[in-house]
Design a protein around this motif. Structure first.
Motif, PDB file in Angstrom:
ATOM      1  N   ARG A 142       3.331  -6.949  -1.770  1.00 32.36           N
ATOM      2  CA  ARG A 142       1.886  -6.775  -1.985  1.00 32.36           C
ATOM      3  C   ARG A 142       1.434  -7.527  -3.235  1.00 32.36           C
ATOM      4  NH1 ARG A 142       0.129  -0.892  -3.447  1.00 32.36           N
ATOM      5  NH2 ARG A 142       0.950  -1.654  -5.408  1.00 32.36           N
ATOM      6  N   GLU A 143       2.220  -7.446  -4.287  1.00 27.73           N
ATOM      7  CA  GLU A 143       1.890  -8.157  -5.523  1.00 27.73           C
ATOM      8  C   GLU A 143       1.871  -9.664  -5.298  1.00 27.73           C
ATOM      9  OE1 GLU A 143       4.878  -6.792  -8.178  1.00 27.73           O
ATOM     10  OE2 GLU A 143       3.901  -4.868  -8.600  1.00 27.73           O
TER      11      GLU A 143
ATOM     12  N   GLU B   9       1.822   1.819  -0.816  1.00 26.91           N
ATOM     13  CA  GLU B   9       2.230   0.473  -1.204  1.00 26.91           C
ATOM     14  C   GLU B   9       1.812  -0.593  -0.202  1.00 26.91           C
ATOM     15  OE1 GLU B   9       3.431   0.208  -4.115  1.00 26.91           O
ATOM     16  OE2 GLU B   9       3.938   2.305  -4.501  1.00 26.91           O
TER      17      GLU B   9
ATOM     18  N   GLU C 257      14.982   0.648  -5.844  1.00 23.58           N
ATOM     19  CA  GLU C 257      13.764  -0.106  -5.535  1.00 23.58           C
ATOM     20  C   GLU C 257      13.968  -1.608  -5.724  1.00 23.58           C
ATOM     21  OE1 GLU C 257      10.191   1.149  -7.423  1.00 23.58           O
ATOM     22  OE2 GLU C 257      10.385   3.247  -6.802  1.00 23.58           O
TER      23      GLU C 257
ATOM     24  N   ARG D  91       6.060  -3.091  -2.562  1.00 25.65           N
ATOM     25  CA  ARG D  91       5.314  -3.304  -3.812  1.00 25.65           C
ATOM     26  C   ARG D  91       5.378  -4.774  -4.228  1.00 25.65           C
ATOM     27  NH1 ARG D  91       7.153   0.888  -7.874  1.00 25.65           N
ATOM     28  NH2 ARG D  91       5.878   2.211  -6.513  1.00 25.65           N
TER      29      ARG D  91
END
Length: 299
Positions: free
Chosen positions: A157-158, A177, A119, A154
């Motif tokens: 998006r953060e 996500e 990831e 992820r």
């Protein structure tokens, strides 16, 4: 951690091709063709979702952002392929549409084992290109569970970037996500789990739609002609001349002459001929019309 793949439609056994190993060449091709015909129908079912993504991409680019594809294996290669075809087709900066593949550029021609299973690699690759909240990041994974894509989405998006998950399974992990979700359900493959087949075709169709529709909305077409083509070889030069003639009705020699005066740019050439103005005025009119040839002429 052990993971159960049996629930993924892309991993299921196709009952229509159980005897493909003993089929004749003609029958093998018939089976493949019959399965391929299901792909366009599956894509048709998610057109509303694709529409929402196109609008987001147009907004991102209009705000100075980029379109970024993120994937591994076949999915990553399809993203890179779509990205690299945008500059010659639409005369956009090579940095405007970016394709990232797990394992880096070398993974495009030779698989990098294990790169998709981390990831943090997805996050790192986005950090290296300086992803911003103005960008649209599209994570591509046929299975919908690739760790590289999950990590990248992820992080994006953060950070506040617009995020899209493109997969070929229902309730895919990457869908959790992303803001926008496109799940093209093409069903089991001809060869079990070989997602370079129907799933890959579906992803290629969707990516074609996203980039092409976005560029059209950004003024890269006049009618159905690619008037922002980058003239980098003889074939494209002749295509450009043909477009100028088709739209303005001038003879070949005038089209060639105007194209030269317009710095080999088709759009200002069309405006120059239609409005009988010089290159500078044509460029100004196009700028005022946000690049739309039709608006530049009508105004």
């Amino acid at each position: 951690m052990q993971e159960n793949f049996s629930g993924l439609s892309t991993e299921k056994v196709n009952p229509n091709t159980l005897k493909i190993d003993i089929a004749s060449t003609g029958d093998i091709l018939q089976m493949i063709n019959e399965e391929d015909q299901k792909v366009a129908i599956a894509v048709q079912k998610v057109l509303p979702e694709i529409e929402g993504v196109v609008d987001e991409v147009v907004h991102s680019i209009s705000q100075g952002g980029r379109l970024i594809y993120l994937g591994a294996g076949t999915s990553g290669r399809l993203g890179v392929l779509d990205a690299v075809e945008c500059p010659p087709t639409f005369s956009v900066d090579p940095e405007l549409v970016v394709g990232l593949i797990a394992g880096g550029e070398k993974a495009f021609v030779k698989a990098v084992e294990g790169a998709e299973d981390r990831e943090e690699f997805g996050k790192t690759d986005l950090q290296e290109i300086g992803v911003t909240p103005n960008d649209t990041v599209i994570g591509i994974a046929a299975s919908g569970r690739t760790p590289y894509v999950i990590g990248g989405l992820r992080y994006a998006r953060e950070l506040g970037a617009n995020t899209v998950a493109l997969s070929c399974n229902e309730k895919a992990k990457i869908s959790k996500e992303a803001k926008h979700v496109i799940e093209v359900i093409v069903g089991p493959e001809v060869l079990t789990g070989s997602t370079r087949l129907k799933a890959g075709t579906a992803q290629k169709l969707v990516l074609n739609m996203i980039s092409t529709a976005s560029m059209i909305k950004l003024g890269k077409a006049y009618g159905n002609l690619m008037v922002d083509v980058n003239i980098s070889n003889f074939k494209l030069e002749q295509r450009a001349i043909g477009m100028i003639q088709s739209i303005t009705g001038v003879e070949y020699e005038e089209a060639v002459s105007t194209l030269k005066k317009a710095n080999n740019e088709v759009k200002p050439s069309i405006v120059m001929i239609t409005l009988n103005c010089d290159y500078e005025e044509a460029k100004n009119r196009l700028e005022d019309a946000n690049g739309y040839v039709r608006l530049a002429i009508e105004r």
